[in-house]
Design a protein around this motif. Structure first.
Motif, short mmCIF file in Angstrom:
data_model
loop_
_atom_site.label_atom_id
_atom_site.label_comp_id
_atom_site.label_asym_id
_atom_site.label_seq_id
_atom_site.Cartn_x
_atom_site.Cartn_y
_atom_site.Cartn_z
N LEU A 5 0.56 -0.95 -0.05
CA LEU A 5 0.15 -0.10 0.13
C LEU A 5 1.05 1.48 0.04
CD1 LEU A 5 -3.35 -1.10 2.54
CD2 LEU A 5 -3.07 -0.71 -0.10
N GLU A 6 1.56 1.53 0.69
CA GLU A 6 3.32 2.22 0.37
C GLU A 6 3.24 2.66 -0.81
OE1 GLU A 6 5.51 1.45 3.88
OE2 GLU A 6 4.17 2.12 5.97
N GLU A 7 3.87 1.94 -1.38
CA GLU A 7 4.56 1.97 -2.58
C GLU A 7 3.50 2.41 -3.85
OE1 GLU A 7 5.82 -1.23 -6.47
OE2 GLU A 7 5.92 -1.37 -4.67
N PHE A 8 2.39 1.93 -3.19
CA PHE A 8 0.78 2.16 -4.13
C PHE A 8 0.52 3.96 -4.13
CE2 PHE A 8 -3.75 2.30 -4.43
CZ PHE A 8 -3.61 2.58 -5.63
N CYS A 9 0.56 4.65 -2.77
CA CYS A 9 0.44 5.49 -2.21
C CYS A 9 1.53 6.61 -2.21
CB CYS A 9 0.35 5.88 -1.07
SG CYS A 9 -1.49 4.84 -0.74
N GLY A 10 2.69 5.65 -2.38
CA GLY A 10 4.40 6.80 -2.26
C GLY A 10 4.32 7.69 -0.87
N GLN A 32 -6.01 8.30 1.53
CA GLN A 32 -6.52 8.11 0.34
C GLN A 32 -6.85 6.46 0.02
OE1 GLN A 32 -2.67 8.80 -0.90
NE2 GLN A 32 -3.50 11.23 -2.19
N THR A 33 -7.06 5.19 0.79
CA THR A 33 -7.12 4.58 -0.05
C THR A 33 -8.41 3.82 1.17
OG1 THR A 33 -5.27 3.39 1.71
CG2 THR A 33 -4.77 3.31 -0.35
N VAL A 34 -7.97 3.79 2.18
CA VAL A 34 -9.24 2.84 3.01
C VAL A 34 -10.43 3.47 3.31
CG1 VAL A 34 -9.30 2.64 5.60
CG2 VAL A 34 -7.06 1.09 4.48
N ALA A 91 -1.26 13.96 -17.28
CA ALA A 91 -1.14 15.63 -17.75
C ALA A 91 0.12 15.34 -17.15
CB ALA A 91 -1.81 16.52 -17.79
N GLU A 92 -0.12 15.25 -15.83
CA GLU A 92 0.97 15.65 -14.47
C GLU A 92 2.25 14.14 -14.50
OE1 GLU A 92 0.58 16.43 -10.27
OE2 GLU A 92 -1.80 17.40 -11.06
N PRO A 100 2.51 8.40 -7.99
CA PRO A 100 1.44 7.12 -7.27
C PRO A 100 0.74 6.16 -8.17
CG PRO A 100 2.05 8.80 -5.40
CD PRO A 100 2.79 9.83 -6.77
N ALA A 101 0.68 5.38 -8.43
CA ALA A 101 -0.86 4.72 -8.80
C ALA A 101 -2.26 5.14 -8.01
CB ALA A 101 -0.57 3.16 -8.45
#
Length: 1531
Positions: A5-10, A32-34, A91-92, A100-101
């Motif tokens: 999840l940390e990799e997913f969020c950055g 952002q996730t849960v 765009a960014e 991040p994903a």
């Protein structure tokens, strides 16, 4: 998982350090996730279910509304935001920084979600109810999950200013804002609400009332104006009686089959056992004397069992009803289990939060945000808890009403199909009781059924948590609870016995009450009211005695269970402190335990109530199983085979009324040809009516069979008329064919009646045809049969109640060879000889067997019994046929007669009928004006709704009946109880603060003992005060019940006859059944609960205010919620509607049972079932609306309660530094209790107000104007009247003040022992004359003097006891034959036998096994009409007054009985003054004088000889009748 999840969020997914500071926040990755995925996941899982309507092609789309368009626009806006965000992210991401994903994934998920939402909105437009619960919950979840990111946003804004870096993303800013704006709109349709809470609450209520208009609309309407039945929502299809009963019946048939198989097994075992016993006896007879004794006893027992009186011990199919109910309502039960389970778990979250809150207050280092979080969590838990609880309650109440509807429908259907033997076991009154009391018991039980598992679950969970707090010490508390269980068991068993007895008393009282109301006229004429009043009051005394015992047991039960939580806590705390000196009671332990003990309090209080409710329901269950499992009508002996040349064929037919009884008709062999007219003749009791009942399949078959080819129509001896329009009575459910209808009306001579009725054939006929005369009723009954166009007509003496001219007309135009029915098969039972020459075949019955049959001439030639009978009665009957016979209940009104012109012989029928119909013209006009509105819906008399709120005087009236002293003492006991309660809690709070005070010291022993001792003493005094209060209120309530019932009964027996003529019996019965039940059992409980709740709330608020005085500021706005005012007025209206729509269920049922043979004969059972279902649904509608309005209130109230909890916690957090843990614990644990108590208070207030309506309704009937007093100061001299002289001096009378005179100034003298015959056409005022002599009607002018005494100056009973009447309708009451003759036991057995001998009944009574103690069934049904008439003659002979009035008593009697009666009267009453209202002219030809009446005046008054010589009206009548001189007719 976290790393991914940390990799997913950055960024970091979770770190405890984020929370371990004063400005705690959640990591961005978590947000952002849960917090994003929870609401989206919820929607995605449930979306397919919401999209189902799109797949149903038949669904019709609703029109577009503004709201729908706004919703779609808002969602489109959100969709565009998500798309924009995804575009920006892409765009960014193409720049130098890789994103991040999560920045790509979340917008994509949102795009799919918003498309789903748009589709769901579209799909819901195909549904009746457009609101989507799933969407609503999704928005709520989105909001809750969005609050945390939103507050992070705001806090960052305050820190860094509103710059670009503020938002996690532009979408996030816009999304949070849009969500908060969109939520109120995207929830369900609510026109004016824009606030979240309001929307939230309305949605929940809407969810409860799904598919209907919002409840608050109805509730506001109910507050503004009285609700009508149209304002109430319709039922959903699945809640309609038809759907409910279909499911119930399907399961019932299966279960009943199994139960009957079990019953057969039991019977076989029993028979085997009896055979074995007999076998043993045979082997060892010589050995033991005891067995001989046993053998002698056994047959006696069996004999007793066979008798009707002991039906309660008859075996019946058992243990099936509960299984059927469970199976039928399984879905509802499972759903309510789910809601209750969630609620029960949440109940235990609050004490744990309280524990954390107390720890927070006690800990100076704790962060402030923790306190606020606990406060918010307490609030949210309370809200969730109340939502689950209300859903659960809604389901339970729905279950209750549905169970009641199924049971009532089952009872009704059973009544239509039960055999006559089973029918005799329970009277109409008892069956109505099954419908009202027993079905109601099941309804009440359904509300609590889940407490059976929920209470033990809550108790177990409480104990588990308590163990965590107090360790093994909690076992002491447990021990106390276990000790209480056997006490409870004992109380429950005792209660059951009392309850069984009480139901029997209630049945018995209602049975007698029903008969009293049906036979009220006889009671008044014979002055028998005191005897019946005494009988009813004796039963009532037993009922109240048992009720008082029941209340005592309830008091002990309440005492034990109010002691329970306190004893448990005392035992636990005392043991905890005593076991180890290191154990010190601190605030955390004590108040967490206390709130757990409070949780424990509810299930422990509920358990005994549920158990006693189960006990009561069990009694009802047995009664219902016995009734619904009873034998059904066995019509197997009625065949429908096609036999050429035969319409009805009897083959060796032998039938009986009861299975083990004597045959009523035996070995009948008859063949009736199609299209023939067959007359059945015979003496009273010869089996004519039994023969007809056998054809209708109403009797038990012994051998042989009857073959009937074609459909039947049946005209009973006593016409059965429905409470409907005249047209509906004739059509009887058939399609209208105007030409045939007009032909039937003309042939049945109803046209003249229709001209005179205010609304023609649309006129509403009252209950039991009260506003028709006997002749009119009989002709309507005949018209019904003729219109029905059946193949075979069974006519049970239809001509006896009509005028002879009319009889002749009916025979010629309907029944005879040239009548409408000439091609039909007609079986006519008749006493009228004049028509016999015109019939095809005559069947003569003697003692149930056919003695001879053949044509008129054949029987005459045979010179058998029939020929002799004809020779002795022929000549007089020939004359009688030509004469006038007055008809039916003409005393309803002889008013409004115009002077009569001489009429030609052709028109004589029409003129007679016009007169007959005009009898009731005024009565109708009055009714018509009154019931114009109620005709549209005859069920709901408008006057019942136009009523303001219940006046305070009603409460006072009830409290006065209780006794003001009693009431004051009860209130004071409750005050004492709650003073002790507050004391206990404050003492405990002080006790827990000792933990702080003696923190590092040894706890002093004397201090410890003092704390335990005072705590114990306060608890015991609390329970004692409560015990005292319940005992006192039981006594007071019984006193009130006794007084209220006595006043009601006393007044109902003293009101004039006109009241009974205009009030349906069902309505009066409802006062004695439902309303008295409410006064007996419901109101005392409501009063007690109200006091309890009121004192509870005051004490709770007091304790919170003591802890945090600022709470008083908050309580003011919370204490004035306006919705209680709205709710109470609506609730009261709905309960009134419930009462008013309930009466027709019982009225319709009573009507059905009394006309059962007619309904079965025509085969209209299905139509009546549907009518019952309709009536039930109208009542169900009001009950359902009432339930929803309750939930409406509960949601709002519990919200207020949740706010009380929130503010008490919040204020404790704010004032953290100045408070001890003990007082915070006290404050919040009290607040947690307040939600429930508040809810109960308003509920109980409205329930009390609703129930007090019963006192109002009863009071209404105690204030009805009475007739003159029974006994006055002026008593007649002993032996009055000694001569029997009667003087009418210018006597005038009218039925009611606003009507015209019926008797217009009559003046005449009747000498001692004179025999006077009174004749005159229908409506001339003959019956009014008898009513005036008995003062059933009071004079409007002039007076009647008997033996020199003006009858208006003495009491009614002094008058009525000294006159005797043989009335037109023979009315008998349930009880012994002796009681029917002499209810006051004034005469010896010898005198009674003498009277029976003179009445020619002695031989019959001597043959009966119980002789004078023979039980007469309801309405005297086990005697023939002729025998009943002879019993009435015996009554008159027994009383032997100087003046006898004979009111057309010969109408229903055959010639032989008529001859007996006439001879007896001539000999036995030779020295009395006799007034005979003539039915046949020959009966009065030997009178001293004849009084000819016309239009309320005496037009001729002289001896018959003189009148015959003159050109007089009388001589014209005699000439019509073929009487030329007095000698020819003397018997």
């Amino acid at each position: 998982m976290a790393a991914a999840l940390e990799e997913f969020c950055g960024s970091v997914f979770w770190n405890d350090s984020f929370l371990a500071r004063s400005d705690a926040d959640l990591p961005v990755c978590f947000q952002q996730t849960v917090l994003v995925w929870i609401p989206l996941g919820f929607l995605w899982v449930l979306a397919p279910w919401q999209l189902l309507p799109l797949c149903k092609s038949k669904s019709k789309k609703s029109p577009l509304t503004k709201l729908y368009i706004i919703k779609q626009m808002m969602v489109t806006l959100l969709l565009m935001t998500a798309v924009a965000e995804l575009v920006m992210a892409i765009a960014e991401g193409t720049g130098q920084y890789s994103l991040p994903a999560v920045r790509y994934t979340n917008p994509s998920l949102y795009i799919v979600t918003w498309v789903l939402v748009l589709l769901i909105h579209y799909a819901r437009s195909f549904c009746l109810c457009r609101d989507s619960v799933v969407l609503f919950c999704f928005w709520i979840l989105s909001l809750l999950c969005g609050i945390l990111p939103f507050q992070s946003l705001v806090r960052r804004a305050l820190q860094v200013g509103f710059g670009k870096k503020l938002c996690i993303s532009p979408r996030h800013c816009s999304l949070q804002g849009a969500r908060l704006v969109a939520l109120p709109l995207l929830g369900p349709d609510s026109e004016s609400s824009g606030f979240l809470v309001r929307t939230f609450l309305q949605t929940q209520c809407w969810r409860l009332a799904k598919g209907r208009s919002l409840p608050h609309r109805m509730i506001y309407k109910g507050h503004r104006k009285p609700l009508e039945i149209e304002d109430v929502w319709d039922l959903k299809d699945k809640d309609r009686t038809q759907a409910l009963y279909a499911a119930f019946e399907k399961n019932m048939k299966t279960a009943l089959r199994k139960a009957q198989a079990e019953l057969e097994k039991r019977k076989r075992k029993k028979r085997r056992r009896e055979r074995d016993t007999e076998h043993m006896n045979g082997m060892s007879k010589a050995q033991s004397q005891d067995i001989l004794v046993l053998e002698e006893k056994q047959p006696k027992k069996k004999k007793k069992k066979g008798g009707k009186g002991d039906s309660s011990h008859k075996d019946y199919p058992k243990k099936w009803l509960m299984k059927v109910l469970f199976k039928t309502f399984l879905q509802n039960l499972m759903m309510s289990v789910a809601f209750k389970l969630v609620h029960d778990v949440l109940v235990f979250v609050s004490p744990q939060l309280l524990k954390l809150l107390i720890a927070f207050v006690s800990d100076a280092e704790a962060f402030a945000w923790q306190g606020y979080l606990y406060s918010i969590l307490l609030f949210l838990t309370a809200i969730l808890q109340s939502l689950c609880l209300q859903q659960y309650f809604n389901l339970c109440f729905q279950l209750g009403t549905n169970v009641r509807a199924s049971l009532i429908a089952a009872i009704y259907k059973k009544a239509l199909t039960m055999s006559s033997a089973t029918r005799k076991e329970s009277t109409v009154g008892e069956t109505v009781n099954l419908m009202s009391a027993d079905a109601q018991r099941f309804m009440d039980m359904a509300n609590f059924i889940h407490q059976l598992w929920s209470s033990p679950l809550q108790i177990i969970l409480s104990i588990v948590f308590l163990w965590g707090e107090l360790g093994p010490s909690v076992l002491a508390g447990l021990a106390v609870m276990v000790l209480l269980i056997p006490i409870n068991g004992f109380l429950v068993n005792k209660s059951k016995d009392i309850q069984v007895r009480n139901m029997k008393n209630k049945d018995e009282r209602m049975k007698i009450m029903g008969e009293v109301l049906n036979g009220i006229k006889i009671l008044k004429l014979f002055a028998w009211e005191p005897s019946f009043e005494k009988r009813i009051n004796e039963i009532r005394a037993c009922e109240l005695k048992d009720l008082l015992k029941f209340s005592y047991l309830q008091s002990v039960s309440i005492f034990v269970f109010s002691c329970a939580p306190f004893l448990v806590s005392l035992a636990s705390f005392a043991v905890y402190v005593l076991v180890d000196e290191n154990n010190v009671l601190d605030a955390q332990k004590a108040f967490t335990s206390i709130s757990l003990f409070n949780v424990l309090r509810f299930p422990m209080a509920m358990l005994p109530l549920v158990l006693s409710s189960i006990v009561q329901t069990n009694v009802s269950k047995e009664r219902l199983e016995r009734y619904l499992g009873g034998e059904e009508l066995d019509t197997s002996a009625i065949h429908h085979d096609s036999i050429p040349g035969s319409a009805v064929r009897f083959s060796e037919a032998t039938f009986t009324w009861e299975q083990d009884g004597n045959a009523a008709i035996r070995d009948v062999n008859l063949d009736i040809k199609p299209g023939s007219l067959v007359a059945v003749v015979g003496a009273v009791g010869s089996g004519k009516s039994s023969l007809i009942s056998a054809m209708l399949g109403e009797m038990e078959n012994i051998k042989g069979h009857i073959n009937i080819q074609g459909s039947l129509a049946y005209v009973p001896q006593q016409a059965w008329i429905q409470n409907a329009t005249l047209k509906d009575n004739i059509l009887f459910g058939s399609e209208l064919d105007e030409a045939r209808y007009q032909k039937v009306i003309k042939a049945c001579a109803l046209l003249p009646d229709l001209e005179l009725l205010p609304a023609g054939d649309q006129t509403e006929i009252g209950e039991k045809g009260i506003n028709l005369s006997g002749g009119q009723k009989q002709r309507v009954s005949l018209a019904r049969a003729v219109y029905n166009d059946a193949d075979i007509y069974i006519l049970d003496d239809p001509l006896s109640a009509v005028d002879a001219h009319v009889g002749k007309h009916l025979f010629e135009h309907v029944l005879g060879p040239k009548g409408l029915l000439q091609k039909k098969t007609r079986i006519l039972v008749t006493h009228s000889i004049s028509f016999l020459p015109q019939v095809d075949n005559i069947v003569v019955l003697v003692a149930g067997a056919v003695s001879e049959h053949g044509s008129y001439n054949t029987l005459l030639a045979n010179r058998g019994a029939f020929a002799q009978f004809l020779n002795s009665y022929g000549s007089q009957e020939e004359g009688a046929a030509e004469e006038t016979t007055a008809d039916g209940i003409e005393e309803q009104g002889d008013e409004g007669m115009e002077p009569c012109v001489e009429e030609g012989p052709d028109d004589v029928v029409t003129m007679t009928l016009k007169r007959e119909a005009s009898i009731h013209r005024k009565e109708f006009t009055r009714r018509w004006a009154l019931s114009q509105s109620s005709l549209l819906s005859p069920l709901l008399p408008a006057l019942l709704f136009r009523r303001p709120g219940v006046k305070f005087s009603m409460y006072l009236r009830y409290l006065r009946a209780v006794g003001l002293g009693f009431s004051f003492c009860v209130a004071m006991s409750y005050v004492g109880d709650y003073v002790a309660y507050v004391g206990t809690n404050l003492w405990l709070s002080a006790w827990t603060d000792d933990a702080e005070r003696y923190q590092n010291e040894t706890y002093p022993v004397q201090q410890r003992d003092l704390r335990i001792g005072v705590f114990g003493a306060l608890g015991v005094s609390q329970a004692l005060f409560l015990f005292l209060a319940t005992i006192l209120s039981s006594h007071g309530a019984m006193r009130a019940s006794r007084i209220v019932h006595e006043q009601l009964l006393s007044n109902i027996l003293r009101v004039p006859m006109s009241f009974f003529d205009t009030t349906p019996t069902g309505r009066i019965v409802n006062r004695f059944a439902k309303d008295i039940f409410t006064v007996d059992e419901t109101i005392p409980m409501s009063f007690r609960s109200w006091l309890n709740c009121f004192m509870g709330i005051i004490s709770t608020l007091l304790m919170i205010a003591l802890a945090t005085p600022f709470f008083l500021v908050v309580i003011v706005p919370l204490a004035v919620p306006s919705f209680q005012r709205f709710y109470i007025s609506t609730s009261r209206q709905l309960r009134r509607l419930d009462s008013v729509t309930r009466s027709p269920i019982y009225s319709h049922f009573g009507e059905t049972v009394s006309g059962l043979s007619v309904i079965r004969a025509y085969g209209h059972q299905q139509r009546f079932l549907q009518q019952n279902e309709k009536t039930m649904d109208i009542n169900q509608k009001t009950v359902h609306s009432w339930i929803v309005s309750n939930r409406w209130l509960a949601i709002r109230l519990e919200f207020v309660g949740s706010l009380v909890v929130f503010f008490s916690a919040l204020l404790a957090v704010i004032s953290k530094n100045s408070l001890e843990g003990g007082i915070v614990g006290l404050s919040v644990s009290s607040a947690l209790n307040v939600t429930q108590t508040l809810n109960w208070l308003v509920r109980v207030s409205s329930e009390l107000e609703t129930n007090i309506v019963a006192v109002e309704r009863v009071h209404e009937y105690t204030k009805v104007k009475r007739e003159a007093p029974w006994v006055t100061d002026k008593r007649p001299p002993h032996g009055w009247p000694s001569k029997g002289e009667i003087q009418f001096v210018d006597y005038k009378v009218r039925y009611r003040p606003e009507l015209e005179l019926v008797l217009q100034g009559i003046t005449c003298n009747i000498g001692s022992t004179e025999k006077i015959g009174v004749v005159g056409r229908t409506g001339a005022g003959k019956s009014s004359l008898t009513n005036c002599l008995f003062r059933v009607l009071e004079a409007a002018g002039g007076k009647i003097i008997i033996d020199g005494l003006d009858i208006a100056t003495i009491g009614l009973h002094d008058l009525r006891q000294n006159l005797t009447i043989i009335p037109q309708d023979p009315v008998l009451f349930t009880g012994t034959l002796r009681m029917n003759l002499d209810p006051f036991d004034q005469y010896t057995d010898e005198e009674v036998w003498k009277a029976l001998e003179l009445a020619h009944l002695k031989a019959y009574v001597q043959e009966l096994p119980e002789r004078l103690q023979h039980i007469v069934s309801e309405g005297g049904e086990n005697l023939s009409v002729g025998q009943r008439q002879l019993v009435c003659l015996a009554r008159a002979l027994l009383r032997k007054a100087k003046i006898l009035i004979l009111d057309e008593a010969t109408a229903a009697v055959d010639l032989e009985t008529d001859h007996l009666i006439q001879t007896t009267i001539r000999s036995a009453f030779a020295d009395c003054t006799v007034l005979t209202i003539a039915h046949r002219l020959h009966t009065i030809m030997d009178s001293n004088r004849v009084m000819v009446m016309h239009a309320g005046k005496i037009v001729e008054f002289d001896s018959p000889e003189k009148l015959l010589q003159k050109q007089s009206i009388f001589s014209a009548m005699a000439k019509d009748a073929g009487i030329t001189n007095t000698e020819t007719t003397t018997l």
